[in-house]
Design an enzyme around this catalytic site. Structure first.
Site, short mmCIF file in Angstrom:
data_model
loop_
_atom_site.label_atom_id
_atom_site.label_comp_id
_atom_site.label_asym_id
_atom_site.label_seq_id
_atom_site.Cartn_x
_atom_site.Cartn_y
_atom_site.Cartn_z
N SER A 61 0.81 -1.27 -0.06
CA SER A 61 -0.09 0.05 -0.04
C SER A 61 0.80 1.28 -0.06
O SER A 61 0.34 2.29 -0.16
CB SER A 61 -0.79 0.17 1.26
OG SER A 61 -2.29 -0.64 0.97
N LYS A 64 0.48 3.43 -3.05
CA LYS A 64 -0.68 3.98 -3.43
C LYS A 64 -0.29 5.75 -3.09
O LYS A 64 -1.04 6.54 -3.86
CB LYS A 64 -1.88 3.80 -2.20
CG LYS A 64 -2.24 2.38 -2.32
CD LYS A 64 -3.19 2.02 -1.13
CE LYS A 64 -3.73 0.76 -1.21
NZ LYS A 64 -4.42 0.20 -0.06
N TYR A 189 -2.34 -1.97 -10.84
CA TYR A 189 -2.40 -2.05 -9.21
C TYR A 189 -1.54 -3.01 -8.85
O TYR A 189 -0.92 -2.94 -7.64
CB TYR A 189 -3.85 -1.97 -9.00
CG TYR A 189 -4.08 -2.08 -7.34
CD1 TYR A 189 -3.98 -0.96 -6.45
CD2 TYR A 189 -4.31 -3.13 -6.75
CE1 TYR A 189 -3.95 -1.03 -5.22
CE2 TYR A 189 -4.48 -3.41 -5.43
CZ TYR A 189 -4.40 -2.21 -4.77
OH TYR A 189 -4.29 -2.30 -3.34
N TYR A 241 -4.31 3.06 7.47
CA TYR A 241 -5.66 2.20 7.41
C TYR A 241 -6.47 2.92 8.56
O TYR A 241 -6.38 3.91 8.80
CB TYR A 241 -5.51 0.73 7.64
CG TYR A 241 -4.51 0.09 6.81
CD1 TYR A 241 -4.38 0.06 5.27
CD2 TYR A 241 -3.32 -0.46 7.39
CE1 TYR A 241 -3.52 -0.46 4.77
CE2 TYR A 241 -2.56 -1.08 6.50
CZ TYR A 241 -2.57 -0.97 5.21
OH TYR A 241 -1.45 -1.72 4.16
N VAL A 259 1.00 -4.00 3.82
CA VAL A 259 1.03 -5.42 4.26
C VAL A 259 2.19 -6.15 4.18
O VAL A 259 2.29 -7.01 4.76
CB VAL A 259 -0.03 -6.17 4.04
CG1 VAL A 259 -1.45 -5.45 4.46
CG2 VAL A 259 -0.22 -6.13 2.42
#
Ligand code: GLU
Length: 305
Positions: A61, A64, A189, A241, A259
């Site tokens: 992540s 992102k 992605y 998160y 993660v």
């Protein structure tokens, strides 16, 4: 600084035992839960490392943040945020519930999977390959590391087991919040999540953001001050998160976790920090990584609040 980082590693090693390495992407479960690394990059370009700082892990992540910057460079801030929101959710990173019950046409923010899939879809290019090349070359530039690449094995593992992300993407295509070819967007992605890095790579990304968009080691501006401000703000509100609130209270540093076990942190006007520890807490954040950042924040008074 080196001595401090070494004691931060030693003081927090034990916390790894309280968490678990991610296993929903099968190949991630191979990581050694005892690995713990840290790197600090200061704004005069100095770098300090301790522990397993050269062990590679996939960005997951953390990517992102990169796809958000590339999407903004391609489309402008206004266009990107007309398609993805800026609000934290308080739900898990791969939650689907809000897509139907709230904010029907727009995922809440670019740090949850749904939002990140939309930002990746906004990157310009005529194929998935062209788009991922763009993400890779931007990543190489902001890490100062030309050898950054995709971990093909993790990518394949991710693709094979990515049904939840597929569900998010097809749902969004169905309600028109995602445009274009779903499988192509997912390829971008999954590949961006599978980019291999080490602590110093992510620490340098944090340092660039801390330096308002200018690479500390070369003086080159890669994003505007305004974009750097927006990205850091979204990292504060959504980067950890559904643990972002607690993290802001205890640590107070704009950060983004993945993660894979990495956390990229950016202390405005001071430094970038990269930590790695693949044992995760229930929310998906590196359990010892958070503790290390907490100790460093306390020792060096790094909270922005
Ligand atoms: N590739 C992971 C996924 O989409 C990234 C998740 C994460 O690091 O939070 O499930």
């Amino acid at each position: 600084m080196r001595g401090l980082l070494e004691s931060v590693i030693e003081n927090n090693r034990g916390f790894a035992m309280d968490g678990k390495v991610a296993s929903y992407i099968p190949l991630l479960s191979k990581a050694d839960p005892n690995h713990l690394g840290i790197c600090v990059t200061t704004l005069d370009g100095k770098e300090y490392t301790a522990g397993d700082s050269s062990v590679k892990f996939t960005m997951q992540s953390i990517s992102k943040v990169i796809s958000l910057m590339v999407a903004i460079l391609d489309n402008g801030t206004k266009n990107v945020f007309s398609r993805v929101g800026m609000e934290p959710t308080g739900d898990g990173f791969n939650s689907i519930v809000n897509l139907e019950t709230k904010n029907y046409n727009k995922p809440f923010n670019p740090m949850i999977n749904a939002g990140a899939i939309v930002t990746s879809s906004l990157i310009e290019g005529s194929s998935a390959e062209e788009k991922i090349d763009k993400i890779l070359s931007f990543t190489r530039k902001i890490t100062g590391n030309d050898s950054i690449n995709i971990n093909e094995e993790i990518y394949l593992s991710e693709k094979e087991t990515g049904d939840r992300n597929r569900a998010l993407a097809y749902f969004m295509k169905g309600n028109k919040s995602l445009r274009g070819d779903v499988e192509e967007v997912l390829e971008v992605y999954f590949k961006q999540c599978s980019i291999d890095v080490c602590c110093s790579d992510i620490s340098r990304i944090g340092a660039m953001l801390a330096n308002d968009g200018v690479l500390p080691w070369s003086g080159e501006r890669v994003i505007s001050r305004e974009v750097s401000r927006i990205v850091k703000t979204i990292m504060v509100t959504c980067g950890m998160y559904d643990e972002s609130g607690e993290f802001a209270v205890h640590i107070g540093i704009p950060s983004k976790s993945g993660v894979g076990g990495g956390i990229m942190a950016s202390v405005p006007k001071r430094m970038g920090i990269g930590v790695y520890g693949p044992s995760l807490d229930e929310k998906g954040n590196s359990i010892a990584g958070i503790k290390m950042l907490q100790e460093l924040s306390r020792e060096l008074d790094l909270s922005i609040f």
